[in-house]
Design a protein around this motif. Sequence first.
Motif, PDB file in Angstrom:
ATOM      1  N   VAL A 142      40.914  43.629  26.787  1.00 30.29           N
ATOM      2  CA  VAL A 142      41.079  43.860  28.228  1.00 30.29           C
ATOM      3  C   VAL A 142      42.480  43.446  28.660  1.00 30.29           C
ATOM      4  CG1 VAL A 142      40.342  43.128  30.520  1.00 30.29           C
ATOM      5  CG2 VAL A 142      38.637  43.652  28.772  1.00 30.29           C
ATOM      6  N   PRO A 143      43.263  44.352  29.249  1.00 26.92           N
ATOM      7  CA  PRO A 143      44.585  43.951  29.731  1.00 26.92           C
ATOM      8  C   PRO A 143      44.512  43.254  31.083  1.00 26.92           C
ATOM      9  CG  PRO A 143      44.258  46.288  30.131  1.00 26.92           C
ATOM     10  CD  PRO A 143      43.017  45.792  29.423  1.00 26.92           C
ATOM     11  N   GLU A 144      45.379  42.264  31.250  1.00 29.07           N
ATOM     12  CA  GLU A 144      45.635  41.704  32.579  1.00 29.07           C
ATOM     13  C   GLU A 144      47.027  42.174  32.964  1.00 29.07           C
ATOM     14  OE1 GLU A 144      44.901  37.457  34.079  1.00 29.07           O
ATOM     15  OE2 GLU A 144      47.039  37.488  33.650  1.00 29.07           O
ATOM     16  N   PHE A 145      47.127  42.888  34.052  1.00 32.03           N
ATOM     17  CA  PHE A 145      48.390  43.488  34.458  1.00 32.03           C
ATOM     18  C   PHE A 145      49.204  42.464  35.245  1.00 32.03           C
ATOM     19  CE2 PHE A 145      45.164  46.772  34.087  1.00 32.03           C
ATOM     20  CZ  PHE A 145      45.761  47.616  33.157  1.00 32.03           C
ATOM     21  N   GLU A 146      50.338  42.055  34.684  1.00 31.43           N
ATOM     22  CA  GLU A 146      51.174  41.058  35.330  1.00 31.43           C
ATOM     23  C   GLU A 146      52.209  41.749  36.213  1.00 31.43           C
ATOM     24  OE1 GLU A 146      52.731  38.088  32.725  1.00 31.43           O
ATOM     25  OE2 GLU A 146      50.750  37.177  32.483  1.00 31.43           O
ATOM     26  N   LEU A 147      52.285  41.297  37.455  1.00 36.12           N
ATOM     27  CA  LEU A 147      53.109  41.930  38.487  1.00 36.12           C
ATOM     28  C   LEU A 147      54.124  40.924  39.005  1.00 36.12           C
ATOM     29  CD1 LEU A 147      50.098  43.546  40.417  1.00 36.12           C
ATOM     30  CD2 LEU A 147      51.445  44.584  38.563  1.00 36.12           C
ATOM     31  N   PHE A 148      55.387  41.125  38.643  1.00 37.36           N
ATOM     32  CA  PHE A 148      56.458  40.225  39.059  1.00 37.36           C
ATOM     33  C   PHE A 148      57.200  40.740  40.289  1.00 37.36           C
ATOM     34  CE2 PHE A 148      55.694  38.990  34.758  1.00 37.36           C
ATOM     35  CZ  PHE A 148      56.138  37.687  34.609  1.00 37.36           C
ATOM     36  N   ASP A 149      56.976  42.007  40.639  1.00 39.95           N
ATOM     37  CA  ASP A 149      57.710  42.602  41.747  1.00 39.95           C
ATOM     38  C   ASP A 149      56.885  43.728  42.349  1.00 39.95           C
ATOM     39  OD1 ASP A 149      59.858  42.816  43.489  1.00 39.95           O
ATOM     40  OD2 ASP A 149      61.349  43.004  41.897  1.00 39.95           O
ATOM     41  N   LEU A 150      57.228  44.154  43.569  1.00 40.93           N
ATOM     42  CA  LEU A 150      56.462  45.216  44.214  1.00 40.93           C
ATOM     43  C   LEU A 150      56.540  46.525  43.433  1.00 40.93           C
ATOM     44  CD1 LEU A 150      57.003  44.768  48.056  1.00 40.93           C
ATOM     45  CD2 LEU A 150      54.867  44.552  46.764  1.00 40.93           C
ATOM     46  N   PRO A 165      41.154  54.572  32.855  1.00 44.34           N
ATOM     47  CA  PRO A 165      40.719  53.173  32.951  1.00 44.34           C
ATOM     48  C   PRO A 165      40.915  52.419  31.646  1.00 44.34           C
ATOM     49  CG  PRO A 165      38.825  54.635  32.794  1.00 44.34           C
ATOM     50  CD  PRO A 165      40.026  55.516  32.954  1.00 44.34           C
ATOM     51  N   PRO A 166      41.119  51.108  31.725  1.00 45.85           N
ATOM     52  CA  PRO A 166      41.253  50.290  30.517  1.00 45.85           C
ATOM     53  C   PRO A 166      39.899  50.020  29.874  1.00 45.85           C
ATOM     54  CG  PRO A 166      41.342  48.892  32.437  1.00 45.85           C
ATOM     55  CD  PRO A 166      41.246  50.302  32.955  1.00 45.85           C
ATOM     56  N   TYR A 167      39.929  49.398  28.709  1.00 44.35           N
ATOM     57  CA  TYR A 167      38.693  48.962  28.071  1.00 44.35           C
ATOM     58  C   TYR A 167      37.939  48.037  29.025  1.00 44.35           C
ATOM     59  CZ  TYR A 167      35.529  46.266  25.154  1.00 44.35           C
ATOM     60  OH  TYR A 167      34.417  45.653  24.651  1.00 44.35           O
ATOM     61  N   GLY A 168      36.650  48.263  29.139  1.00 44.24           N
ATOM     62  CA  GLY A 168      35.805  47.453  30.018  1.00 44.24           C
ATOM     63  C   GLY A 168      35.655  48.029  31.406  1.00 44.24           C
ATOM     64  N   GLY A 169      36.569  48.926  31.795  1.00 45.65           N
ATOM     65  CA  GLY A 169      36.446  49.613  33.071  1.00 45.65           C
ATOM     66  C   GLY A 169      36.864  48.825  34.291  1.00 45.65           C
ATOM     67  N   ARG A 170      37.250  47.566  34.128  1.00 45.04           N
ATOM     68  CA  ARG A 170      37.705  46.752  35.256  1.00 45.04           C
ATOM     69  C   ARG A 170      39.231  46.671  35.232  1.00 45.04           C
ATOM     70  NH1 ARG A 170      33.143  43.721  36.775  1.00 45.04           N
ATOM     71  NH2 ARG A 170      31.351  45.048  36.266  1.00 45.04           N
ATOM     72  N   VAL A 171      39.812  46.512  36.390  1.00 44.86           N
ATOM     73  CA  VAL A 171      41.275  46.414  36.489  1.00 44.86           C
ATOM     74  C   VAL A 171      41.613  45.090  37.159  1.00 44.86           C
ATOM     75  CG1 VAL A 171      43.389  47.466  37.373  1.00 44.86           C
ATOM     76  CG2 VAL A 171      41.491  48.929  36.634  1.00 44.86           C
ATOM     77  N   HIS A 172      42.060  44.136  36.341  1.00 42.61           N
ATOM     78  CA  HIS A 172      42.406  42.803  36.842  1.00 42.61           C
ATOM     79  C   HIS A 172      43.914  42.610  36.703  1.00 42.61           C
ATOM     80  CE1 HIS A 172      42.051  38.529  37.746  1.00 42.61           C
ATOM     81  NE2 HIS A 172      42.820  38.279  36.697  1.00 42.61           N
ATOM     82  N   CYS A 173      44.549  42.131  37.744  1.00 44.13           N
ATOM     83  CA  CYS A 173      45.993  41.897  37.682  1.00 44.13           C
ATOM     84  C   CYS A 173      46.321  40.498  38.185  1.00 44.13           C
ATOM     85  CB  CYS A 173      46.760  42.951  38.486  1.00 44.13           C
ATOM     86  SG  CYS A 173      46.290  43.091  40.210  1.00 44.13           S
ATOM     87  N   ASP A 174      47.522  40.058  37.815  1.00 41.30           N
ATOM     88  CA  ASP A 174      47.987  38.721  38.210  1.00 41.30           C
ATOM     89  C   ASP A 174      49.391  38.846  38.785  1.00 41.30           C
ATOM     90  OD1 ASP A 174      47.913  35.764  38.248  1.00 41.30           O
ATOM     91  OD2 ASP A 174      49.497  35.942  36.749  1.00 41.30           O
ATOM     92  N   PHE A 175      49.561  38.409  40.017  1.00 39.29           N
ATOM     93  CA  PHE A 175      50.889  38.339  40.627  1.00 39.29           C
ATOM     94  C   PHE A 175      51.595  37.077  40.145  1.00 39.29           C
ATOM     95  CE2 PHE A 175      48.554  40.929  43.701  1.00 39.29           C
ATOM     96  CZ  PHE A 175      49.460  41.953  43.953  1.00 39.29           C
ATOM     97  N   VAL A 176      52.805  37.236  39.652  1.00 40.98           N
ATOM     98  CA  VAL A 176      53.625  36.094  39.240  1.00 40.98           C
ATOM     99  C   VAL A 176      54.788  36.008  40.218  1.00 40.98           C
ATOM    100  CG1 VAL A 176      54.894  34.990  37.380  1.00 40.98           C
ATOM    101  CG2 VAL A 176      52.963  36.489  36.846  1.00 40.98           C
ATOM    102  N   LEU A 177      54.798  34.987  41.055  1.00 38.66           N
ATOM    103  CA  LEU A 177      55.767  34.875  42.136  1.00 38.66           C
ATOM    104  C   LEU A 177      56.652  33.650  41.946  1.00 38.66           C
ATOM    105  CD1 LEU A 177      52.673  35.540  43.604  1.00 38.66           C
ATOM    106  CD2 LEU A 177      54.307  36.424  45.256  1.00 38.66           C
ATOM    107  N   GLY A 178      57.903  33.790  42.350  1.00 40.44           N
ATOM    108  CA  GLY A 178      58.822  32.668  42.297  1.00 40.44           C
ATOM    109  C   GLY A 178      59.762  32.683  41.111  1.00 40.44           C
ATOM    110  N   VAL A 179      59.667  33.707  40.243  1.00 40.55           N
ATOM    111  CA  VAL A 179      60.637  33.837  39.149  1.00 40.55           C
ATOM    112  C   VAL A 179      61.962  34.327  39.736  1.00 40.55           C
ATOM    113  CG1 VAL A 179      61.232  35.153  37.076  1.00 40.55           C
ATOM    114  CG2 VAL A 179      58.916  34.268  37.378  1.00 40.55           C
ATOM    115  N   PRO A 180      63.083  33.693  39.428  1.00 40.27           N
ATOM    116  CA  PRO A 180      64.369  34.198  39.922  1.00 40.27           C
ATOM    117  C   PRO A 180      64.620  35.615  39.405  1.00 40.27           C
ATOM    118  CG  PRO A 180      64.613  31.968  39.080  1.00 40.27           C
ATOM    119  CD  PRO A 180      63.248  32.430  38.665  1.00 40.27           C
ATOM    120  N   GLY A 181      64.627  36.568  40.319  1.00 41.58           N
ATOM    121  CA  GLY A 181      64.746  37.977  39.958  1.00 41.58           C
ATOM    122  C   GLY A 181      63.526  38.788  40.333  1.00 41.58           C
TER     123      GLY A 181
END
Length: 280
Positions: A142-150, A165-181
């Motif tokens: 199952v992928p977790e989609f990491e989002l560093f920017d809009l 759709p990905p394996y498992g059929g769910r779409v989970h993502c993680d916003f990563v905020l505060g990285v310079p850039g």
Amino acid sequence: MATVTAATLITVAPTGAEHRKSDVPQLPTTLEELVAEATACEAAGAALVHVHIRDADHRPTLDLGRLKETVAALREQTGLVVQLSTGGSVQDPLDARLAVLEARPDSCSLTCGTVNFGDDVFLNPWPFMVDLYERAREAQVVPEFELFDLGHVAALQRLLDTCGPPYGGRVHCDFVLGVPGGMPGTTQALAAGVQALPAEVTSWSATGIGRTHLPIVAAALSLGGHLRVGMEDTIVFARGRPVRSNAELVHRAARLATELQRAPMTPAQARRLLGLPPRD
């Protein structure tokens, strides 16, 4: 669009690829330290562990043998969902990052675009994203989609439109905020990202780097999201006081989530959230 759940998925990212053991002695860099930290974090309320590994000299590595050994040890000694980073360090070549899937984790990170990363560039070109996505589906990871920017949110939509759709059929993502850039670690930036999420997204979490850690914890909980904490992202617990262990970061996140009537998920609940089958 993702809906607010009655419980909170707490992910712990114990190590990362940026901090040096010589600077942060409490950073878990050996297999024994990592498993001990993961066990303590599960007891404190974590349900998923986001894993970077180190070599014998405590340097970041994507050595496949070490990755397989780590996945096996975590599965044997914890109930946590095991997620391997396919980001590695910013110097790792793309083929080595793809090979991470051969360690057969439950989940893997998939960053949705290239981003400036301090003085470096974290490279995630479109063909690599598609290749990783399709290989993860074939491997039943199952992928977790990491989002560093809009822009990464738009790339996630393109990926779902292109590949299905990905394996498992769910779409989970993680916003990563505060990285310079990348996106700043502010409530406003997180809210903008959440509002832009594709309709296919079923759940999301957020990570605040460094001093943005606590504001993003509060913002994510208030917006109905989940949490990622850990020494990959912050090594200061409070002004003038270093983090002593990953478990204390998880414990604080669990306490705050519980106060807001969204107690931590169990690993079994996390597996259902992510579309993973139950553990044997």
